[in-house]
Structures are given as structure tokens and as C-alpha cells.
Design a protein around this motif. Structure first.
Motif, short mmCIF file in Angstrom:
data_model
loop_
_atom_site.label_atom_id
_atom_site.label_comp_id
_atom_site.label_asym_id
_atom_site.label_seq_id
_atom_site.Cartn_x
_atom_site.Cartn_y
_atom_site.Cartn_z
N HIS A 184 -3.60 1.94 -5.28
CA HIS A 184 -2.38 2.75 -5.13
C HIS A 184 -1.83 3.07 -6.52
O HIS A 184 -1.66 2.18 -7.36
CB HIS A 184 -1.34 2.00 -4.30
N ALA B 194 0.86 12.26 -1.72
CA ALA B 194 0.58 10.99 -1.04
C ALA B 194 -0.92 10.70 -1.12
O ALA B 194 -1.74 11.61 -1.31
CB ALA B 194 1.01 11.07 0.43
N PRO C 75 4.19 4.40 5.63
CA PRO C 75 2.84 4.95 5.78
C PRO C 75 2.59 5.33 7.24
O PRO C 75 3.05 4.63 8.15
CB PRO C 75 1.94 3.79 5.35
N ASP C 76 1.89 6.43 7.45
CA ASP C 76 1.57 6.80 8.83
C ASP C 76 0.08 7.00 9.00
O ASP C 76 -0.67 7.09 8.04
CB ASP C 76 2.37 8.02 9.30
N ALA D 112 4.94 10.76 3.29
CA ALA D 112 3.50 10.64 3.57
C ALA D 112 2.91 12.04 3.72
O ALA D 112 2.38 12.40 4.78
CB ALA D 112 3.29 9.80 4.82
N TYR E 255 0.80 -1.22 0.00
CA TYR E 255 0.00 0.00 0.00
C TYR E 255 0.84 1.28 0.00
O TYR E 255 0.30 2.38 0.14
CB TYR E 255 -0.92 0.03 1.22
N THR E 256 2.14 1.14 -0.15
CA THR E 256 2.97 2.34 -0.09
C THR E 256 4.15 2.21 -1.06
O THR E 256 4.47 1.10 -1.51
CB THR E 256 3.50 2.57 1.35
N MET F 227 -5.00 7.19 6.96
CA MET F 227 -3.65 6.71 6.71
C MET F 227 -3.11 7.45 5.50
O MET F 227 -3.84 7.69 4.53
CB MET F 227 -3.63 5.20 6.46
N ARG F 228 -1.85 7.85 5.56
CA ARG F 228 -1.21 8.54 4.45
C ARG F 228 -0.18 7.61 3.84
O ARG F 228 0.74 7.15 4.51
CB ARG F 228 -0.58 9.85 4.95
N LEU F 229 -0.37 7.34 2.55
CA LEU F 229 0.47 6.39 1.82
C LEU F 229 1.38 7.13 0.87
O LEU F 229 0.91 7.88 0.00
CB LEU F 229 -0.41 5.41 1.04
N SER F 230 2.67 6.92 1.01
CA SER F 230 3.63 7.62 0.14
C SER F 230 3.56 7.08 -1.28
O SER F 230 3.20 5.92 -1.53
CB SER F 230 5.05 7.49 0.70
N THR F 231 3.90 7.94 -2.23
CA THR F 231 3.85 7.62 -3.66
C THR F 231 5.10 8.14 -4.34
O THR F 231 5.91 8.86 -3.73
CB THR F 231 2.62 8.28 -4.32
#
Length: 332
Positions: free
Chosen positions: A221, A196, A163-164, A190, A157-158, A179-183
Motif C-alpha cells: 500500500h 485508489a 475498502p470495498d 475507493a 490495507y487502506t 478490492m478497492r483500497l483508498s489512498t
């Protein structure tokens, strides 16, 4: 999606219970956060030491650099650490955070694969001390922590980042979470403003409700292609109890708690925010006001576990993601 049309006019935003910055600042932050307590959360080093005092798990502290003279000793401080994070104690919005995933042949390698030298690291620390990333540009302290080995169940998911989970806590009650998922777009950070993915979470279960990137709905994602409808945060109740306990720890009535899931230590407190942003309403597709109004009517002195149970009961939601099985066409 239809909810975008429904949010076109300010009156409809109010009907959705959306709060703006003025109401947040005056009604909640101004009323429930005493200014003398702000340094406890504005300074990440003070937050970390306070968390240790209250037995709240946070990433291990490797050390701090407080003077330009100390910059030359950073190499010795980092010896033996395969990965680490350097951050400004008074930074905000993720600015100035440097993540080193591993060290090979005297090269410090970022999650993206970019390689830095020791002089690069020293330069970054020097910039932190000079206040380049701090609130108001005031002189700062560089905080070096161990690298978080995030839970393996979240790998899909990241992208190139940890992810935080942000939980808004009001009077000790967890009221809304995301939740913040990095991209790739967010450069492995994040940070929603940098690209994100923000995923609204069901307070009852930690399961994904809906997701947005750049304020637009998404269902998978953008880099890993993984379906977001299957996202469920492990050890959710433990995480909520940790967030709720930050009320007693800080004395702040309205705050954002940022947490991560370490594969060994479980939920860990990353940092706190006395002025949490309002984008969490967008990721959840729901305003904060109705939840905050309900909490204001509750008596004081309720223990943390009871506050968590109350929130889980009253703020449960059905996921919007499972209603969109054709994620390919919806995300196109």
C-alpha cells in the motif's frame, strides 16, 4: 512486468480474453439487462429498500432529504449519530459521497481530519437535491446512512477510507472480484480513477492475486506500506453468496455488486451497478471473456450456493504477488 508487454497489441488483448465497452454493452448488458429494471440499481434508495425486502444486509438508513425545505431539518436528523455517510441516490462513480467519521464540538470531521460546519453539510445536501452529482443532472434525493465500521483485519490495507469489494455477477455467478483500497491520492475514496489501489481477488479464496494503482503494478500500500500479498478477505464465501443472490433480487443478468465488511455485521451490500466498469480486468491481469463464455453454457435455474461453488472451482487462480518477495525494489 512481462504482462504489460504482452498487452501492447489489440490482438493480444483479445487473446487474453479482454472485453471492451462495445462487447460489454451489446453482448452482456444489452442482452441480459432489461432496461425497465435499471431504476432498481441506478437509485441507491430503491436498492436499499429492495435489499431489506430480500433480507440482504446493507448499512442502516438514518433518513432521506427529498426537498430543499427539508435541508434545514438535517441537523435534527443527524443528532445522536457519531458518524454517517451522505450520498446522492442517483450518483455514480463515488461523486457526491460525503463521509463524516465523528462529530466533536459541533464540528463534523471527515476521515482526513478536515472539519465541516452544519451549514457546510446543508450546502452539500442542497447540491445533491439540485442534481449536481446525479446521472444526467436530474433532481435527486440525499440518502443518509450509518457509518460502516469496517473489519479491523483490513486496517493496514487502506488509508482514511473504507475498502470495498466489487464482484462482477453474470447470470447469478460471481465471475471476477477486486478490492478497492483508498489512498491519500484518492482522498480516502475507493475510486480507482482517483488513485485508489485495485487488488484482484481469487474467486476461490478471497486472497489477493495482484494489485495496481494508476494502472501500474504495486506490491504494497503506497501510504501504509503494508504488503498486499497477505491480503485475504474475511467471510469470503458469505460475501460471494450475498453477491450471487443479487441476481434473484434484481433480475439483472450482468451487474457489479459493491460490498463492504462491517466488523459487527459482516459482508454488507453497498450498492449495485448495471453497467460495471472494465478496470477489474486490469486488477486481475485477466480478461472476463473466457469466464463469461463458460457461464453462458451453463443451464438456468441453478441455486445460488451451487453457482458460487461452480465459480470457486473453475475460476481459482495462483497469486502473482507471492512471486515477488522483494516488494521494496518491485514497487520502487
Amino acid at each position: 512486468m512481462s504482462w504489460l508487454k504482452n498487452w501492447t497489441w489489440p490482438t493480444r488483448l483479445r487473446d487474453k480474453g479482454i472485453i471492451g465497452m462495445n462487447r460489454r454493452n451489446i453482448r452482456y448488458i444489452g442482452r441480459y439487462n432489461k432496461r425497465r429494471l435499471y431504476p432498481l440499481v441506478d437509485d441507491k434508495l430503491k436498492t436499499k429498500l429492495l435489499a431489506q425486502q430480500y433480507g440482504i444486509t446493507s448499512p442502516e438508513l438514518i433518513g432521506t432529504v427529498t426537498t430543499q425545505f427539508g435541508v434545514k431539518h438535517i441537523g435534527a436528523m443527524l443528532t445522536g449519530h457519531a458518524g454517517f455517510v451522505i450520498k446522492p441516490a442517483k450518483g455514480s462513480g463515488g461523486k457526491g459521497i460525503l463521509v463524516i467519521e465523528k462529530v466533536e464540538d459541533n464540528a463534523f470531521i471527515k476521515p482526513s481530519g478536515a472539519k465541516l460546519t452544519l451549514p457546510d453539510i446543508e450546502r452539500h445536501v442542497s447540491n445533491i437535491l439540485s442534481g449536481l452529482y446525479s446521472l444526467g443532472g436530474s433532481p435527486d434525493v440525499a440518502v443518509i446512512e450509518t457509518l460502516i465500521n469496517f473489519d479491523e483485519s483490513l486496517m493496514d490495507y487502506t488509508y482514511e477510507g473504507v475498502p470495498d469489494i466489487r464482484v462482477i455477477v453474470f447470470k447469478g455467478y460471481p465471475v471476477m472480484a477486486m478490492m478497492r483500497l483508498s489512498t491519500a491520492a484518492s482522498d480516502g475514496k475507493a475510486n480507482l480513477h482517483q488513485g485508489a489501489v485495485g487488488v484482484g481477488l481469487n474467486i476461490a479464496t478471497g486472497a489477493a492475486l495482484r494489485a495496481v494503482q494508476f494502472d501500474r503494478p504495486c506490491f504494497s500500500h503506497p501510504d501504509t506500506g503494508h504488503d498486499l500479498a497477505s491480503l485475504v478477505v474475511p467471510q469470503w464465501e458469505t460475501l460471494l453468496n450475498l453477491a450471487a443472490g443479487c441476481y434473484e433480487m434484481t433480475g439483472l443478468g450482468y451487474l457489479g455488486t459493491d460490498m463492504v465488511l462491517d466488523r459487527k455485521y459482516g459482508p454488507m451490500l453497498l450498492e449495485l451497478n448495471a453497467r460495471p466498469g472494465l478496470a477489474i480486468q486490469m486488477t486481475n491481469g485477466e480478461g472476463l471473456r473466457r469466464r463469461l463464455d463458460l457461464i453462458e453454457r451453463q443451464p438456468d435455474g441453478v441455486p445460488p450456493k451451487q453457482r458460487v461453488a461452480f465459480a470457486q472451482h473453475h475460476f481459482a487462480r495462483q497469486s502473482e504477488l507471492v512471486e515477488n518477495p522483494d516488494t521494496t525494489s518491485a514497487n520502487a
